[in-house]
Design a protein around this motif. Structure first.
Motif, PDB file in Angstrom:
ATOM      1  N   VAL A 156      35.547  42.715  25.833  1.00 49.60           N
ATOM      2  CA  VAL A 156      35.916  43.084  26.770  1.00 49.60           C
ATOM      3  C   VAL A 156      36.495  40.403  26.662  1.00 49.60           C
ATOM      4  O   VAL A 156      37.421  40.776  26.540  1.00 49.60           O
ATOM      5  N   HIS A 158      41.668  39.807  36.567  1.00 53.27           N
ATOM      6  CA  HIS A 158      41.901  40.821  35.789  1.00 53.27           C
ATOM      7  C   HIS A 158      40.933  41.132  34.910  1.00 53.27           C
ATOM      8  O   HIS A 158      40.162  42.166  34.146  1.00 53.27           O
ATOM      9  N   GLN A 167      37.509  42.222  36.607  1.00 53.11           N
ATOM     10  CA  GLN A 167      37.871  43.299  36.913  1.00 53.11           C
ATOM     11  C   GLN A 167      37.329  44.254  35.587  1.00 53.11           C
ATOM     12  O   GLN A 167      36.683  45.086  35.469  1.00 53.11           O
ATOM     13  N   LEU A 168      37.770  44.117  34.512  1.00 59.73           N
ATOM     14  CA  LEU A 168      37.829  44.407  32.969  1.00 59.73           C
ATOM     15  C   LEU A 168      36.235  44.528  32.733  1.00 59.73           C
ATOM     16  O   LEU A 168      36.067  45.599  32.073  1.00 59.73           O
ATOM     17  N   ALA A 201      33.813  46.472  35.163  1.00 60.60           N
ATOM     18  CA  ALA A 201      34.602  47.555  35.118  1.00 60.60           C
ATOM     19  C   ALA A 201      32.991  48.573  33.561  1.00 60.60           C
ATOM     20  O   ALA A 201      33.213  49.381  33.517  1.00 60.60           O
ATOM     21  N   ALA A 202      32.993  47.762  32.494  1.00 65.16           N
ATOM     22  CA  ALA A 202      32.564  47.740  31.688  1.00 65.16           C
ATOM     23  C   ALA A 202      31.808  47.659  31.405  1.00 65.16           C
ATOM     24  O   ALA A 202      30.203  48.493  31.060  1.00 65.16           O
ATOM     25  N   SER A 232      34.031  47.632  40.933  1.00 69.15           N
ATOM     26  CA  SER A 232      35.468  47.194  40.497  1.00 69.15           C
ATOM     27  C   SER A 232      36.811  47.022  41.278  1.00 69.15           C
ATOM     28  O   SER A 232      36.365  48.426  41.854  1.00 69.15           O
ATOM     29  N   VAL A 267      41.815  50.880  34.367  1.00 70.65           N
ATOM     30  CA  VAL A 267      42.319  49.450  33.724  1.00 70.65           C
ATOM     31  C   VAL A 267      43.424  49.331  32.988  1.00 70.65           C
ATOM     32  O   VAL A 267      43.688  47.819  32.596  1.00 70.65           O
ATOM     33  N   HIS A 297      45.148  46.031  34.797  1.00 68.61           N
ATOM     34  CA  HIS A 297      45.314  44.600  34.244  1.00 68.61           C
ATOM     35  C   HIS A 297      45.544  43.858  33.034  1.00 68.61           C
ATOM     36  O   HIS A 297      45.269  43.053  33.163  1.00 68.61           O
ATOM     37  N   VAL A 298      45.342  45.230  31.977  1.00 67.41           N
ATOM     38  CA  VAL A 298      45.296  44.402  31.088  1.00 67.41           C
ATOM     39  C   VAL A 298      47.238  44.937  30.700  1.00 67.41           C
ATOM     40  O   VAL A 298      46.656  43.550  29.828  1.00 67.41           O
TER      41      VAL A 298
END
Length: 263
Positions: A157, A220, A223-224, A227-228, A233, A237, A240-241
């Motif tokens: 990420v 964004h 947040q990734l 979450a990782a 978060s 996903v 955000h991507v």
């Protein structure tokens, strides 16, 4: 007797092009590694902030899924990997424009895209170094223990997360002079990091700032990263991507338009 010129085999030409890409990327990385004004802040500031604000001032187990040392590891990691993209592209491209280096390169028989690919590799290598420094502090000082899959996902990420900031930096470098670029980038970099919730959790910021946070690409990516590593978060996903990809493509198109030679 006539001399016959040897025509390079396509495989030899491809090998030569790959070798040039590798050499230019290596030289770009070493050039900035040996530039104290870039190297020291890029590597030291995220580690220092995480150690002071994320570890020493936030000791405790947190509540629920929230673990301060892990949460701030992700947040300050994102803060750290933004710098190689913004400054590594923005400032260096601006100075190269001022010195006429980009104009000279157009007249030389160089592989297409080698200049930008070298800078991209440089940014990703610095992002990997930032990740390694923060991970070392997290494990040795904060006692963070994560599954190997979480470390690997956070690494991916953060290293790939430099892409939108490279595009933004490239656009800034195409727009401003070498003298103006560092100041403008700092005016973007630092407020965006704070307003994206990378320095302090968004939950403690005023409501108006929390609602505006999704406007920033750093939000964004943050947040990734959360979450990782299993931290709280917000949002899917995929969203955000998609937002980060849109930022990358839009600013890359704007920079390309600015850098295109006049006809």
């Amino acid at each position: 007797m006539h001399a016959i010129a040897a025509t390079p085999h396509p495989a030899d030409r491809a090998f030569g092009a790959r070798r040039y890409y590798l050499l230019e990327a290596r030289h770009e990385f070493l050039r900035l590694l040996r530039t104290p004004m870039f190297c020291i802040p890029t590597l030291a500031f995220p580690a220092m902030f995480y150690l002071l604000l994320g570890v020493l001032l936030n000791r405790g187990s947190g509540s629920g899924a929230f673990t301060p040392a892990v949460y701030f590891l992700a947040g300050y990691g994102v803060f750290g990997v933004m710098a190689p993209g913004l400054f590594g592209f923005g400032v260096s491209v601006a100075f190269d424009r001022d010195q006429g280096w980009l104009t000279l390169r157009r007249a030389l028989p160089l592989p297409p895209g080698a200049y930008l690919i070298a800078k991209l590799v440089m940014a990703m290598l610095f992002a990997a170094l930032v990740f390694a420094l923060l991970a070392a502090i997290a494990v040795s000082v904060a006692g963070v223990r994560l599954p190997a899959s979480a470390w690997a996902l956070l690494f991916v990420v953060e290293v790939l997360g430099v892409l939108p900031f490279c595009a933004i930096g490239l656009f800034i470098g195409s727009l401003l002079s070498g003298q103006a670029a560092p100041a403008v980038i700092n005016l973007i970099y630092l407020p965006m990091s704070f307003l994206s919730g990378l320095w302090v959790p968004l939950m403690i910021l005023p409501a108006v700032l929390r609602e505006a946070a999704p406007l920033w690409p750093a939000y964004h990516l943050g947040q990734l990263a959360y979450a990782a590593v299993g931290q709280p978060s917000v949002g899917p996903v995929a969203t955000h991507v998609a937002v980060l990809a849109a930022f990358t493509l839009v600013f890359l198109a704007l920079a390309r338009r600015r850098l295109a030679p006049a006809t």
